[in-house]
Design an enzyme around this catalytic site. Sequence first.
Site, short mmCIF file in Angstrom:
data_model
loop_
_atom_site.label_atom_id
_atom_site.label_comp_id
_atom_site.label_asym_id
_atom_site.label_seq_id
_atom_site.Cartn_x
_atom_site.Cartn_y
_atom_site.Cartn_z
N GLN A 1 -9.05 2.28 -0.33
CA GLN A 1 -9.17 2.62 -1.75
C GLN A 1 -10.02 3.56 -2.25
O GLN A 1 -9.51 4.54 -2.83
CB GLN A 1 -9.30 1.49 -2.61
CG GLN A 1 -7.91 0.49 -2.10
CD GLN A 1 -8.23 -0.98 -3.12
OE1 GLN A 1 -9.14 -1.21 -3.56
NE2 GLN A 1 -7.03 -1.73 -2.95
N LYS A 48 -12.54 -9.14 -3.42
CA LYS A 48 -11.07 -8.82 -3.43
C LYS A 48 -10.60 -9.55 -4.81
O LYS A 48 -11.50 -9.87 -5.65
CB LYS A 48 -10.42 -9.43 -2.10
CG LYS A 48 -10.71 -8.76 -0.80
CD LYS A 48 -10.13 -7.15 -0.79
CE LYS A 48 -10.61 -6.64 0.48
NZ LYS A 48 -10.45 -5.12 0.30
N SER A 62 -13.37 1.47 3.23
CA SER A 62 -12.38 1.26 2.49
C SER A 62 -11.17 2.17 2.07
O SER A 62 -11.67 3.52 1.64
CB SER A 62 -13.00 1.02 0.92
OG SER A 62 -12.08 1.26 -0.24
N SER A 101 0.72 -1.19 -0.04
CA SER A 101 0.07 0.09 -0.13
C SER A 101 0.91 1.07 -0.15
O SER A 101 0.54 2.33 -0.73
CB SER A 101 -0.81 0.04 1.06
OG SER A 101 -1.77 -1.02 1.40
N ARG A 107 -13.67 -6.68 -10.67
CA ARG A 107 -13.95 -5.88 -9.49
C ARG A 107 -14.56 -4.78 -9.60
O ARG A 107 -14.41 -3.94 -10.57
CB ARG A 107 -12.56 -5.75 -8.61
CG ARG A 107 -11.80 -7.12 -8.24
CD ARG A 107 -10.58 -7.23 -7.70
NE ARG A 107 -10.76 -6.59 -6.52
CZ ARG A 107 -9.73 -6.16 -5.72
NH1 ARG A 107 -8.19 -6.59 -6.30
NH2 ARG A 107 -9.48 -5.72 -4.44
N ARG A 144 -12.93 -14.07 -1.21
CA ARG A 144 -12.26 -14.91 -0.37
C ARG A 144 -12.89 -15.59 0.86
O ARG A 144 -12.27 -16.59 1.21
CB ARG A 144 -11.08 -13.76 0.45
CG ARG A 144 -9.89 -13.32 -0.59
CD ARG A 144 -8.98 -12.29 0.06
NE ARG A 144 -7.98 -12.09 -0.94
CZ ARG A 144 -7.44 -10.95 -0.68
NH1 ARG A 144 -7.41 -10.23 0.07
NH2 ARG A 144 -6.22 -10.55 -1.81
N ASP A 163 -6.87 -8.00 4.95
CA ASP A 163 -5.93 -8.86 4.11
C ASP A 163 -5.43 -9.86 4.81
O ASP A 163 -4.82 -10.80 4.17
CB ASP A 163 -4.97 -7.86 3.35
CG ASP A 163 -5.43 -6.68 2.61
OD1 ASP A 163 -6.45 -6.97 2.00
OD2 ASP A 163 -4.77 -5.80 2.25
N ARG A 203 -3.17 -13.96 -1.67
CA ARG A 203 -3.24 -14.20 -0.38
C ARG A 203 -3.71 -15.67 -0.15
O ARG A 203 -3.34 -16.34 0.81
CB ARG A 203 -4.17 -13.24 0.29
CG ARG A 203 -3.71 -11.99 0.17
CD ARG A 203 -3.57 -11.17 1.19
NE ARG A 203 -3.23 -9.78 1.05
CZ ARG A 203 -2.07 -9.13 1.19
NH1 ARG A 203 -0.88 -9.70 1.57
NH2 ARG A 203 -1.66 -7.78 0.62
N ARG A 209 1.54 4.30 -2.93
CA ARG A 209 1.16 5.44 -2.78
C ARG A 209 2.47 6.41 -2.81
O ARG A 209 2.42 7.72 -3.32
CB ARG A 209 0.88 5.90 -1.31
CG ARG A 209 -0.83 5.18 -1.31
CD ARG A 209 -1.23 5.00 0.32
NE ARG A 209 -2.62 4.51 0.28
CZ ARG A 209 -3.00 3.36 -0.17
NH1 ARG A 209 -2.69 2.46 -0.26
NH2 ARG A 209 -4.51 3.21 0.10
O1 SPQ Z 1 -4.66 -3.67 -4.34
P1 SPQ Z 1 -5.64 -5.01 -4.11
O2 SPQ Z 1 -5.70 -5.82 -5.17
O3 SPQ Z 1 -7.12 -4.52 -4.00
O4 SPQ Z 1 -5.09 -5.47 -2.92
C1 SPQ Z 1 -5.62 -5.97 -1.39
C2 SPQ Z 1 -4.63 -7.24 -1.28
O5 SPQ Z 1 -4.98 -8.07 -0.78
O6 SPQ Z 1 -3.32 -6.90 -1.26
C3 SPQ Z 1 -7.09 -6.54 -1.55
F1 SPQ Z 1 -7.29 -7.36 -2.41
O7 SPQ Z 1 -5.36 -5.08 -0.40
C4 SPQ Z 1 -6.12 -3.53 -0.34
C5 SPQ Z 1 -6.93 -3.96 0.90
O8 SPQ Z 1 -7.90 -4.88 0.88
C6 SPQ Z 1 -5.04 -2.60 -0.35
C7 SPQ Z 1 -5.73 -1.35 -0.01
C8 SPQ Z 1 -4.84 -0.03 0.00
O9 SPQ Z 1 -3.69 -0.20 -0.44
O10 SPQ Z 1 -5.64 0.82 0.00
C9 SPQ Z 1 -6.95 -1.33 1.03
C10 SPQ Z 1 -7.68 -2.47 1.15
O11 SPQ Z 1 -8.53 -2.74 0.23
P2 SPQ Z 1 -10.23 -1.58 0.58
O12 SPQ Z 1 -10.96 -2.16 -0.48
O13 SPQ Z 1 -10.52 -2.25 1.89
O14 SPQ Z 1 -9.70 -0.27 0.57
#
Ligand code: SPQ
Length: 431
Positions: free
Chosen positions: A170, A343, A168, A24, A123, A347, A316, A389, A28
Amino acid sequence: METKTVEFSNPVLHGKLKVPGDKSISHRAVMLGSIASGQTNISGFLPGEDCLCTIDIFWKLGVTIDREGDQVTINSPGIEGWKSPDGPLYAGNSGTTARLMLGILAGSNVKSVMTGDSYLSKRPMRRVIGPLEKMGACITGEGDADRLPLTIVGRQLKCIDYEMPIASAQVKSGILFGALQAEGETRIVEKSGSRDHTERMLRQFGAQIETNDREIRITGKQVLTSCDVIVPGDISSAAFFMAAAAMLPESEVSFVNVGLNPSRTGMIDVMNQMGATVEIVDQKGENGEPYGTVNVKSASLHGIEIGGDMIPRLIDELPIIALMATQAAGKTVIKDAEELRVKETDRIAAVTSELKKLGASVEETEDGMIITGPTKLSGATLQSYGDHRIGMMSAIAALVAEGPIQIEDPSCIAVSYPNFFDDLYRLTGRS
Ligand code: SPQ
């Protein structure tokens, strides 16, 4: 399809482990280093496939990025100087790349098309496009534009007042990136505290951002100042070996330089609640991202209930926590985790199905799982579902199962942990 056989006989885990950089934070750092003009140096960058996709996207936008191992140097003209790319911007398997880039591109002055692999293309993207549209973004795709490929025509955005319906990081980060280019002050109220790496790094790049409990305020049109970023080890990668060390008698592993941001340390809290011996022996780096050394020793584990605000702090890690629960006495209930269904794969369904193949007692619920342990696991052929994962959970299962585990399509592990098997064999004394 590639298959990998993993088998151990009475394994014990010992030694020191420095896991690769946080995924993450690595994404960034490249994003903010490319938005700012000038030179940004990143050390400890994760050279996993997801983060390499992010680098590749900025190359296509006209940013110069050099990488040697985990050292990355960015020389950017700044967001104003980007050019529209000649071809699509490919986010690979990475939800973080796609969702955060939507916010960045929406407020830039370039036109682009975002694509992804077959898993990412399933997704949901509307969760971030919805609020960005309220800010004036122009993002189009098939139907209601919920899936990649998407066309983003960058334009001037306006601020928004947004209460998030889901927890979230993201979505929050996609909005924050849009807000950074927008006119006026944006206010976001989170449903539950999600990882705050974007907020912390925005401050590092000189942005003014106010956070108060679940409320975040940021004024747009801020100019970022390039800087040096140190990426700590990824606790979500360490989690696989932390669980293994807790489950395997006589094991003891010291995790050095691991990220200890409180919005990510749910795994440590849950392990302690389950009876594991986990100790944070030093902690540094309070101003950017905290990190330190964590020691884990084997212990006898018991089941607990995991839900509510804890979920975003370990989202995760839930696949490996589910495996750990098969070795814990009594019932472990995982609830409020319906986000797991969107995800890299579903999962909840994938973990339930694969743990059942090993002989575990697992019940799938709408928003989680109920696992009853301890159970002796046996060898089986497990699918990764193209999800790193699930692939790593399957390999760690081989440490506690009797008999070999065949993992179908293990190459997805390189998304977040390229040297996973080297570390697994080294810690078990097999390298
Ligand atoms: O990037 P991606 O594929 O979504 O990666 C995952 C992971 O398991 O590595 C989820 F599948 O992590 C996300 C995490 O679940 C990474 C992330 C971030 O860097 O902001 C936030 C989480 O997702 P979300 O949807 O809860 O914001």
